[in-house]
Design a protein around this motif. Structure first.
Motif, PDB file in Angstrom:
ATOM      1  N   HIS A  60      93.902  42.595 108.173  1.00 37.17           N
ATOM      2  CA  HIS A  60      93.127  41.898 109.180  1.00 37.17           C
ATOM      3  C   HIS A  60      92.820  42.786 110.379  1.00 37.17           C
ATOM      4  O   HIS A  60      93.387  43.844 110.549  1.00 37.17           O
ATOM      5  CB  HIS A  60      93.858  40.638 109.604  1.00 37.17           C
ATOM      6  N   GLU A 110      92.608  43.752 114.302  1.00 36.54           N
ATOM      7  CA  GLU A 110      93.301  43.516 115.566  1.00 36.54           C
ATOM      8  C   GLU A 110      92.389  43.981 116.704  1.00 36.54           C
ATOM      9  O   GLU A 110      91.699  44.970 116.576  1.00 36.54           O
ATOM     10  CB  GLU A 110      94.606  44.314 115.620  1.00 36.54           C
ATOM     11  N   HIS A 120      96.364  36.560 117.634  1.00 41.00           N
ATOM     12  CA  HIS A 120      94.945  36.162 117.689  1.00 41.00           C
ATOM     13  C   HIS A 120      94.732  34.939 118.590  1.00 41.00           C
ATOM     14  O   HIS A 120      95.553  34.666 119.449  1.00 41.00           O
ATOM     15  CB  HIS A 120      94.403  35.963 116.276  1.00 41.00           C
ATOM     16  N   GLU A 150      93.879  32.573 110.431  1.00 43.96           N
ATOM     17  CA  GLU A 150      95.197  33.092 110.793  1.00 43.96           C
ATOM     18  C   GLU A 150      95.684  32.540 112.133  1.00 43.96           C
ATOM     19  O   GLU A 150      96.851  32.192 112.291  1.00 43.96           O
ATOM     20  CB  GLU A 150      95.151  34.627 110.839  1.00 43.96           C
ATOM     21  N   HIS A 175     102.198  36.901 112.696  1.00 46.32           N
ATOM     22  CA  HIS A 175     100.890  37.088 112.068  1.00 46.32           C
ATOM     23  C   HIS A 175     100.922  36.611 110.620  1.00 46.32           C
ATOM     24  O   HIS A 175     101.985  36.360 110.059  1.00 46.32           O
ATOM     25  CB  HIS A 175     100.490  38.570 112.104  1.00 46.32           C
ATOM     26  N   ALA A 176      99.727  36.491 110.027  1.00 43.98           N
ATOM     27  CA  ALA A 176      99.605  36.222 108.592  1.00 43.98           C
ATOM     28  C   ALA A 176      98.692  37.295 108.024  1.00 43.98           C
ATOM     29  O   ALA A 176      97.742  37.724 108.672  1.00 43.98           O
ATOM     30  CB  ALA A 176      99.044  34.829 108.341  1.00 43.98           C
TER      31      ALA A 176
HETATM   32 ZN    ZN Z   1      97.088  39.215 112.611  1.00 45.49          ZN
END
Ligand code: ZN
Length: 354
Positions: free
Chosen positions: A101, A103, A193, A207, A260-261
């Motif tokens: 993902h 950032e 996020h 997420e 996070h995921a």
């Molecule tokens: Zn993340």
């Protein structure tokens, strides 16, 4: 001869089918839902299709273009279609989709004449406005010389050539020595996020929403145990990475835990990950407790050069609670049971660290 003509015609049809399929599946795009009301997700690319769900205005989605007025998405693990007319701000994800993902980073505009903000990641896109030289901005590097920013509440794009990243060289700063007489244990919980930054998007999940649910459960569990909890975000607001890590440093936290995921191109990749940069002690304690869970399929501990870990002066751990791109993980991450199990595991780890 008629037989051969039929065979030739069939071959051409088969060939055309493959060519069409290739065109449909070639590129993934990221877009934002821009509608006044929730947008219907249907099971067919037509108004005749049954409604299988809805997307909220402002939701960021990954989609495939089709030759129709509909785009193809994955919604709650199944194929769905939404009207192309309500999707905008398309960004090719070629550069980011395989690297996990995205950032956000913090930077400063370094252009004496100012920097144009455009409606798309191309010089040919219209100019929305200008950022003055020296302006500090949070941006998402798209990896193609362009970065996405929020400009007057909308999505805008700037050329990264004129942005000086504020990320410092990865020097390891010593962890501050805590006084021997300790009063309680302080944990800064950092739900990753938020706001326009949805984080990873897959299987109909964002997420930012998934990790907030884990953060809420962790807060309840740790606070009930007498642990002082500070949150870097409590709602769905955007918070820069530097602000998150500053809050942990200023609080002189005993543990900074960023939640996070994950996402990955291969949907078979799944599991829980624990990341650290400086001290592995806290990550080891959490990983050990996660491993004891029945459902805790753990991929182990990683030393990772993430900004929130690198810039932290206090013990810092980043957990990836699962892979949104894996159907089993995506299902599990929506259950309060897994949120509770992870929170309990972290609570036990904190007890050992105190
Ligand atoms: Zn993340």
């Amino acid at each position: 001869m008629r037989f051969f003509k039929t065979v030739t015609a069939l071959s051409i049809i088969v060939l055309l089918l493959f060519v069409t399929y290739e065109q449909v599946s070639a590129s993934t795009n990221v877009g934002v839902v821009q509608s006044d009301a929730p947008l219907n997700v249907r099971d067919l690319p037509s108004e005749e299709g049954s409604i299988i769900g809805k997307l909220e205005p402002g939701n960021k989605i990954e989609y495939f273009n089709t030759s129709t007025d509909w785009v193809k998405i994955t919604y709650a693990g199944q194929v769905g279609y939404v009207s192309k007319a309500f999707i905008s701000g398309t960004i090719s994800t070629e550069a980011t989709s395989t690297a996990g993902h995205v950032e956000s980073k913090t930077g400063v505009v370094a252009s004496t004449g100012g920097l144009n903000v455009r409606s798309g990641p191309r010089q040919s896109e219209s100019v929305l406005g200008q950022l003055a030289n020296g302006t500090q901005i949070d941006y998402i590097d798209l990896g193609n010389d362009w970065a996405q920013i929020t400009y007057n509440g909308a999505i805008g794009f700037i050329h990264t050539e004129y942005v000086q990243s504020m990320v410092t060289s990865p020097t390891v700063t010593p962890i501050v020595n805590k006084p021997t007489a300790k009063q309680g244990f302080k944990v800064v919980l950092d739900a990753g996020h938020g706001g326009y930054d949805s984080g990873a998007v897959a299987n109909g999940l964002l997420e930012k929403h998934v990790v907030k649910a884990y953060k809420d459960e962790l807060k309840r569990t740790l606070a009930a145990d007498g642990i002082e909890v500070i949150e870097t975000r409590t709602g769905d607001e955007f918070v820069s990475l530097s602000s998150r890590v500053n809050q942990a440093n200023q609080a002189q936290a005993d543990l900074f835990l960023s939640i996070h995921a994950n996402s990955f191109a291969d949907p078979n990749v799944r599991g829980f990950e624990t990341h650290y940069y400086q001290s592995s002690k806290e990550a080891s304690a959490i990983n050990k407790e996660i491993r004891r869970l029945n459902s805790g399929y753990t991929r182990g501990i990683y030393q990772s050069n993430f900004q929130v870990l690198r810039d932290s002066n206090v013990p810092a751990v980043l957990i990836e609670v699962g892979y949104l791109t894996n159907a089993d993980d995506a299902y599990r991450m929506q259950t309060n049971q897994h949120q509770q199990e992870v929170s309990e595991a972290v609570r036990r780890a904190v007890q050992q660290l105190k």
